[in-house]
Design a protein around this motif. Structure first.
Motif, PDB file in Angstrom:
ATOM      1  N   THR A 118      20.656   2.757   4.201  1.00 30.03           N
ATOM      2  CA  THR A 118      21.670   3.683   3.712  1.00 30.03           C
ATOM      3  C   THR A 118      21.653   4.966   4.526  1.00 30.03           C
ATOM      4  N   GLU A 119      22.699   5.788   4.336  1.00 28.08           N
ATOM      5  CA  GLU A 119      22.878   6.976   5.154  1.00 28.08           C
ATOM      6  C   GLU A 119      21.745   7.989   4.996  1.00 28.08           C
ATOM      7  N   ASP A 120      21.055   7.982   3.845  1.00 29.99           N
ATOM      8  CA  ASP A 120      19.982   8.949   3.646  1.00 29.99           C
ATOM      9  C   ASP A 120      18.651   8.474   4.233  1.00 29.99           C
ATOM     10  N   GLY A 121      18.679   7.339   4.933  1.00 31.58           N
ATOM     11  CA  GLY A 121      17.468   6.864   5.599  1.00 31.58           C
ATOM     12  C   GLY A 121      16.592   5.988   4.738  1.00 31.58           C
ATOM     13  N   ASN A 122      16.941   5.811   3.471  1.00 32.29           N
ATOM     14  CA  ASN A 122      16.163   4.958   2.586  1.00 32.29           C
ATOM     15  C   ASN A 122      16.654   3.522   2.688  1.00 32.29           C
ATOM     16  N   TRP A 123      15.896   2.613   2.171  1.00 35.78           N
ATOM     17  CA  TRP A 123      16.353   1.237   2.097  1.00 35.78           C
ATOM     18  C   TRP A 123      15.726   0.562   0.898  1.00 35.78           C
ATOM     19  N   ASP A 150       4.783  -6.296   4.621  1.00 38.00           N
ATOM     20  CA  ASP A 150       5.310  -5.176   5.401  1.00 38.00           C
ATOM     21  C   ASP A 150       6.386  -4.393   4.646  1.00 38.00           C
ATOM     22  N   HIS A 151       6.510  -4.666   3.347  1.00 38.97           N
ATOM     23  CA  HIS A 151       7.512  -3.966   2.547  1.00 38.97           C
ATOM     24  C   HIS A 151       7.005  -2.561   2.214  1.00 38.97           C
ATOM     25  N   PRO A 152       7.686  -1.506   2.669  1.00 42.66           N
ATOM     26  CA  PRO A 152       7.225  -0.140   2.366  1.00 42.66           C
ATOM     27  C   PRO A 152       7.388   0.188   0.887  1.00 42.66           C
ATOM     28  N   LEU A 153       6.367   0.792   0.311  1.00 48.02           N
ATOM     29  CA  LEU A 153       6.398   1.245  -1.076  1.00 48.02           C
ATOM     30  C   LEU A 153       6.152   2.749  -1.104  1.00 48.02           C
ATOM     31  N   LEU A 154       6.845   3.440  -2.004  1.00 50.28           N
ATOM     32  CA  LEU A 154       6.694   4.888  -2.106  1.00 50.28           C
ATOM     33  C   LEU A 154       5.504   5.218  -3.000  1.00 50.28           C
ATOM     34  N   THR A 155       4.536   5.947  -2.437  1.00 45.81           N
ATOM     35  CA  THR A 155       3.344   6.363  -3.171  1.00 45.81           C
ATOM     36  C   THR A 155       3.278   7.884  -3.183  1.00 45.81           C
ATOM     37  N   ASP A 156       2.269   8.424  -3.854  1.00 42.87           N
ATOM     38  CA  ASP A 156       2.108   9.879  -3.868  1.00 42.87           C
ATOM     39  C   ASP A 156       1.644  10.411  -2.516  1.00 42.87           C
ATOM     40  N   SER A 157       1.350   9.504  -1.571  1.00 42.41           N
ATOM     41  CA  SER A 157       0.975   9.908  -0.209  1.00 42.41           C
ATOM     42  C   SER A 157       2.054   9.556   0.807  1.00 42.41           C
ATOM     43  N   GLY A 158       3.245   9.189   0.307  1.00 47.12           N
ATOM     44  CA  GLY A 158       4.327   8.804   1.202  1.00 47.12           C
ATOM     45  C   GLY A 158       4.545   7.300   1.195  1.00 47.12           C
ATOM     46  N   MET A 159       5.313   6.798   2.182  1.00 45.33           N
ATOM     47  CA  MET A 159       5.612   5.374   2.271  1.00 45.33           C
ATOM     48  C   MET A 159       4.425   4.612   2.852  1.00 45.33           C
ATOM     49  N   VAL A 160       4.047   3.526   2.174  1.00 45.18           N
ATOM     50  CA  VAL A 160       2.892   2.717   2.594  1.00 45.18           C
ATOM     51  C   VAL A 160       3.296   1.248   2.534  1.00 45.18           C
ATOM     52  N   ASP A 161       2.924   0.457   3.556  1.00 45.79           N
ATOM     53  CA  ASP A 161       3.195  -0.969   3.527  1.00 45.79           C
ATOM     54  C   ASP A 161       2.460  -1.615   2.352  1.00 45.79           C
ATOM     55  N   ALA A 162       3.113  -2.574   1.710  1.00 43.37           N
ATOM     56  CA  ALA A 162       2.539  -3.211   0.528  1.00 43.37           C
ATOM     57  C   ALA A 162       1.180  -3.838   0.815  1.00 43.37           C
ATOM     58  N   GLY A 163       0.983  -4.326   2.045  1.00 43.06           N
ATOM     59  CA  GLY A 163      -0.296  -4.944   2.393  1.00 43.06           C
ATOM     60  C   GLY A 163      -1.459  -3.975   2.393  1.00 43.06           C
ATOM     61  N   LEU A 164      -1.165  -2.668   2.437  1.00 42.19           N
ATOM     62  CA  LEU A 164      -2.226  -1.654   2.451  1.00 42.19           C
ATOM     63  C   LEU A 164      -2.479  -1.057   1.069  1.00 42.19           C
ATOM     64  N   VAL A 165      -1.702  -1.486   0.088  1.00 43.24           N
ATOM     65  CA  VAL A 165      -1.882  -0.972  -1.273  1.00 43.24           C
ATOM     66  C   VAL A 165      -3.124  -1.602  -1.900  1.00 43.24           C
ATOM     67  N   SER A 166      -3.893  -0.809  -2.625  1.00 46.74           N
ATOM     68  CA  SER A 166      -5.107  -1.318  -3.261  1.00 46.74           C
ATOM     69  C   SER A 166      -5.221  -0.746  -4.673  1.00 46.74           C
ATOM     70  N   ILE A 167      -6.237  -1.176  -5.392  1.00 43.15           N
ATOM     71  CA  ILE A 167      -6.466  -0.664  -6.740  1.00 43.15           C
ATOM     72  C   ILE A 167      -6.677   0.852  -6.670  1.00 43.15           C
ATOM     73  N   GLY A 168      -5.942   1.584  -7.496  1.00 43.02           N
ATOM     74  CA  GLY A 168      -6.045   3.044  -7.493  1.00 43.02           C
ATOM     75  C   GLY A 168      -4.892   3.730  -6.787  1.00 43.02           C
ATOM     76  N   THR A 169      -4.080   2.967  -6.050  1.00 42.01           N
ATOM     77  CA  THR A 169      -2.917   3.551  -5.382  1.00 42.01           C
ATOM     78  C   THR A 169      -1.863   3.922  -6.429  1.00 42.01           C
ATOM     79  N   ASN A 170      -1.324   5.132  -6.337  1.00 46.20           N
ATOM     80  CA  ASN A 170      -0.291   5.585  -7.261  1.00 46.20           C
ATOM     81  C   ASN A 170       1.089   5.286  -6.674  1.00 46.20           C
ATOM     82  N   LEU A 171       1.827   4.398  -7.336  1.00 48.01           N
ATOM     83  CA  LEU A 171       3.162   4.022  -6.886  1.00 48.01           C
ATOM     84  C   LEU A 171       4.220   4.772  -7.684  1.00 48.01           C
ATOM     85  N   VAL A 172       5.311   5.136  -7.005  1.00 48.66           N
ATOM     86  CA  VAL A 172       6.444   5.768  -7.679  1.00 48.66           C
ATOM     87  C   VAL A 172       7.360   4.673  -8.209  1.00 48.66           C
TER      88      VAL A 172
END
Length: 302
Positions: A10-15, A70-92
């Motif tokens: 989309t125009e705002d750079g998100n997907w 490789d799906h980016p997820l929005l966390t409290d630390s910014g966008m992170v690939d789903a493969g790097l998400v672990s227990i304790g990660t805060n997702l928006v």
């Protein structure tokens, strides 16, 4: 598990990952500054075969995501690939899940006979062929008959909820007004434009004086409103059972046909009404919220 992945840019750079969309569809993006989801128009669609495994991520509160590594997820630390998400990660995540969009039973909300009856009750004469012109205009908009399966009904339901909360519907065939914040009125005007109903947004400076036992308080404000002068729109409101005149001085009910709709359709009406009448969530201590209040003594939800 092999799968087909569609990404919508989309125009705002998100997907957002979506299945079965077309390039003309509207999708939702997360507005980081506003901390809310917003509608955005797709400008690019990328589709590819995914031969890797899919990850199933479950949050602490039971929300589930089925995504590729490789799906980016929005966390409290910014966008992170789903493969790097672990227990304790805060997702928006968005707290509202919505309702299942079930196909409604086809029933008639109103037809030409109901419109003619509405014009009789509104005291609309046929001088200058006025009534025929109203029907002709509504016919050009595809609004001489409305069914529960119509693609126009969802927007109309929202408008009905808004009019019953923040609108005025005078006696007779005079114009309808809706009051609110300027940004909200612009959104309402877009729905009216989509239906083919002309309207105009008016802003005016208001000067107020309030006398109380504390003394006189004077202040200024800018009042924003939409004026809908279409007599055809006024007629279909009456045909759908929307009350006229001073609603605070009369008893009335929700039009019975609304109560027979599917849950997702009723939600459109109720959400719009609550948006105008329900009190805002307020926290006195920063942790707990007061219960919202709905004060309306002269109409019934059931």
């Amino acid at each position: 598990m092999p799968s087909s992945i569609t990404r919508v840019y989309t125009e705002d750079g998100n997907w957002k990952r979506i299945t079965g969309i077309t390039g003309s569809d509207t999708t939702l993006s997360f507005d980081v500054q506003g901390k809310s989801t917003i509608k955005t128009e797709p400008i690019l669609i990328l589709k590819k075969k995914q031969n890797d495994i899919l990850l199933k991520i479950t949050t602490k509160f039971g929300r589930e995501l089925l995504v590729t590594k490789d799906h980016p997820l929005l966390t409290d630390s910014g966008m992170v690939d789903a493969g790097l998400v672990s227990i304790g990660t805060n997702l928006v995540s968005h707290g509202f899940e919505g309702l299942e969009c079930l196909e409604p039973t086809e029933d008639v909300v109103y037809n030409v006979k109901d419109l003619n009856k509405a014009m009789d009750e509104l005291g609309m004469s046929d001088v200058g062929n006025a009534r025929a012109q109203v029907l002709k205009h509504l016919g050009s908009l595809g609004l001489t008959e409305l069914k529960t399966t119509s693609n126009k009904l969802p927007r109309i339901l929202k408008l009905l909820g808004i009019i019953l909360s923040d609108g005025t519907v005078p006696q007779g065939s005079k114009y309808v007004s809706i009051y609110g914040k300027l940004e909200d009125l612009k959104s309402i005007k877009n729905d009216l434009n989509w239906l083919g109903i002309n309207s105009i947004i008016i802003s005016r400076q208001r000067h107020h004086k309030i006398n109380s036992h504390y003394g006189e308080a004077a202040f200024q404000s800018v009042e924003h409103s939409i004026k809908i002068s279409s007599r055809g729109f006024r007629v279909i409101l009456h045909a759908m059972g929307i009350p006229s005149g001073n609603r605070s001085a009369q008893r009335y009910r929700i039009p019975p046909w609304i109560k027979s709709l599917k849950a997702w359709q009723k939600r459109l009406f109720v959400a719009a009404y609550f948006g105008g009448e329900l009190t805002k969530p307020i926290s006195n201590n920063g942790y707990n919220f007061t219960m919202p209040h709905l004060v309306s003594a002269n109409w019934r939800l059931c």
